[in-house]
Design an enzyme around this catalytic site. Sequence first.
Site, PDB file in Angstrom:
ATOM      1  N   GLU A  37       0.832  -1.203   0.000  1.00  0.00           N
ATOM      2  CA  GLU A  37       0.000   0.000   0.000  1.00  0.00           C
ATOM      3  C   GLU A  37       0.865   1.251   0.000  1.00  0.00           C
ATOM      4  O   GLU A  37       2.057   1.199   0.320  1.00  0.00           O
ATOM      5  CB  GLU A  37      -0.927   0.012   1.208  1.00  0.00           C
ATOM      6  CG  GLU A  37      -0.190   0.073   2.532  1.00  0.00           C
ATOM      7  CD  GLU A  37      -1.082   0.482   3.690  1.00  0.00           C
ATOM      8  OE1 GLU A  37      -1.614   1.601   3.632  1.00  0.00           O
ATOM      9  OE2 GLU A  37      -1.238  -0.317   4.631  1.00  0.00           O
ATOM     10  N   ASP A 150     -19.492   3.107  12.274  1.00  0.00           N
ATOM     11  CA  ASP A 150     -18.161   3.372  11.721  1.00  0.00           C
ATOM     12  C   ASP A 150     -17.393   2.062  11.604  1.00  0.00           C
ATOM     13  O   ASP A 150     -16.943   1.497  12.596  1.00  0.00           O
ATOM     14  CB  ASP A 150     -17.415   4.357  12.621  1.00  0.00           C
ATOM     15  CG  ASP A 150     -16.191   4.957  11.940  1.00  0.00           C
ATOM     16  OD1 ASP A 150     -15.826   4.487  10.848  1.00  0.00           O
ATOM     17  OD2 ASP A 150     -15.605   5.901  12.508  1.00  0.00           O
ATOM     18  N   SER A 152     -14.487   0.085   8.909  1.00  0.00           N
ATOM     19  CA  SER A 152     -13.578   0.270   7.788  1.00  0.00           C
ATOM     20  C   SER A 152     -14.052  -0.476   6.544  1.00  0.00           C
ATOM     21  O   SER A 152     -14.562  -1.601   6.626  1.00  0.00           O
ATOM     22  CB  SER A 152     -12.180  -0.224   8.171  1.00  0.00           C
ATOM     23  OG  SER A 152     -11.327  -0.228   7.052  1.00  0.00           O
ATOM     24  N   ALA A 153     -13.819   0.149   5.396  1.00  0.00           N
ATOM     25  CA  ALA A 153     -14.099  -0.510   4.119  1.00  0.00           C
ATOM     26  C   ALA A 153     -13.168  -1.683   3.874  1.00  0.00           C
ATOM     27  O   ALA A 153     -13.438  -2.511   2.988  1.00  0.00           O
ATOM     28  CB  ALA A 153     -13.974   0.497   2.969  1.00  0.00           C
ATOM     29  N   ASP A 154     -12.094  -1.788   4.671  1.00  0.00           N
ATOM     30  CA  ASP A 154     -11.186  -2.930   4.525  1.00  0.00           C
ATOM     31  C   ASP A 154     -11.953  -4.241   4.641  1.00  0.00           C
ATOM     32  O   ASP A 154     -11.690  -5.199   3.890  1.00  0.00           O
ATOM     33  CB  ASP A 154     -10.107  -2.912   5.608  1.00  0.00           C
ATOM     34  CG  ASP A 154      -9.160  -1.733   5.510  1.00  0.00           C
ATOM     35  OD1 ASP A 154      -9.290  -0.947   4.550  1.00  0.00           O
ATOM     36  OD2 ASP A 154      -8.301  -1.603   6.396  1.00  0.00           O
ATOM     37  N   LYS A 171      -5.406  -2.453  14.285  1.00  0.00           N
ATOM     38  CA  LYS A 171      -4.896  -1.423  15.185  1.00  0.00           C
ATOM     39  C   LYS A 171      -5.661  -1.458  16.507  1.00  0.00           C
ATOM     40  O   LYS A 171      -6.874  -1.651  16.533  1.00  0.00           O
ATOM     41  CB  LYS A 171      -5.004  -0.062  14.510  1.00  0.00           C
ATOM     42  CG  LYS A 171      -4.143   0.044  13.249  1.00  0.00           C
ATOM     43  CD  LYS A 171      -4.331   1.367  12.555  1.00  0.00           C
ATOM     44  CE  LYS A 171      -3.436   1.463  11.308  1.00  0.00           C
ATOM     45  NZ  LYS A 171      -3.832   0.529  10.240  1.00  0.00           N
TER      46      LYS A 171
END
Length: 319
Positions: A37, A150, A152-154, A171
């Site tokens: 990334e 909320d 993540s799009a991950d 994380k």
Amino acid sequence: MRGRRQGSVRVVPDSNFDTSDEVRSALNAGAPVVALESTIISHGLPRPDNLRVAREIEQTVRDNGAVPATIGMVAGRLCVGLDDDALTTLATSDDVVKLSIRDLAVAAARGVDGATTVASTSAVAAAAGISVFATGGLGGVHREAAQTFDESADLTTLAGAPIVVVCAGVKSILDVGATLERLETLGVGVVGYRTTRFPGFFVTDSGFEVDWKLDSPEQIADAWRSHMAFGVSPAALVVANPLPEDQQLDRDLHDRVLAEGLNIIERDHITGKDVTPVLLEHFHTATEGASLATNVRIILANAALAAQIAVAASREQRR
């Protein structure tokens, strides 16, 4: 020219990417390639360390027998395999946009420079035919997500991106338990590398277990081959690679700085994709650089393991 499908990700014609000659040649030859990334370069590490570390990550992949393919956007063009000039641009420019998967089309139309997240890197890498990706830590379900939604799009991207993702867990700013539950719901496989404990990025053990432990790059490559051969799921395989305990961030320091960072986020009403950079900067400042050193150890260890997996998978494919 139409693309073909790989799982639920459409493998697009090469003309839709600016693929480096080195990466294209490696893919055509069935040689090992590791996607990397670029958000870690532009938003995850402070200057001037970020450019040096970006080069070290690529060299680590090479030292372990694979070709690095750092992914990013330069002047609106997606690049699979950034050259050093492009790496420098993403590391030093003040105008680099953080690009999740939903941002790619608009960013391309606007001709911007952009750094790809885990979600967008996974999707682009899988579409380009790369099967192994090294990152630091995944995004996931944020704390209080039951009220904020909320997430993540991950997570949803990995549900449809057939790729092996080597990471140090998620994380510690996240709701780790909820993240693991979501990965299970989405059909994303999770294995621990030589451990049954799920890592928490800066710390070796997040307090949660994983169901499967694999002990070598060859075992991971074999599991991935079986996954693809079955053809029943388009999802990724997450390989959780914890730091050794003697290399993790001091646990007491970690917990204190995390609590401070979460208070800052709440106080300043910071949300969405701005949360992670703010918290990482707070960690860097409050730990006087100790978190940066840990972060670098994490990504270099993951790059090495990812390259070893890619080499094993390439070897298996040629038999």
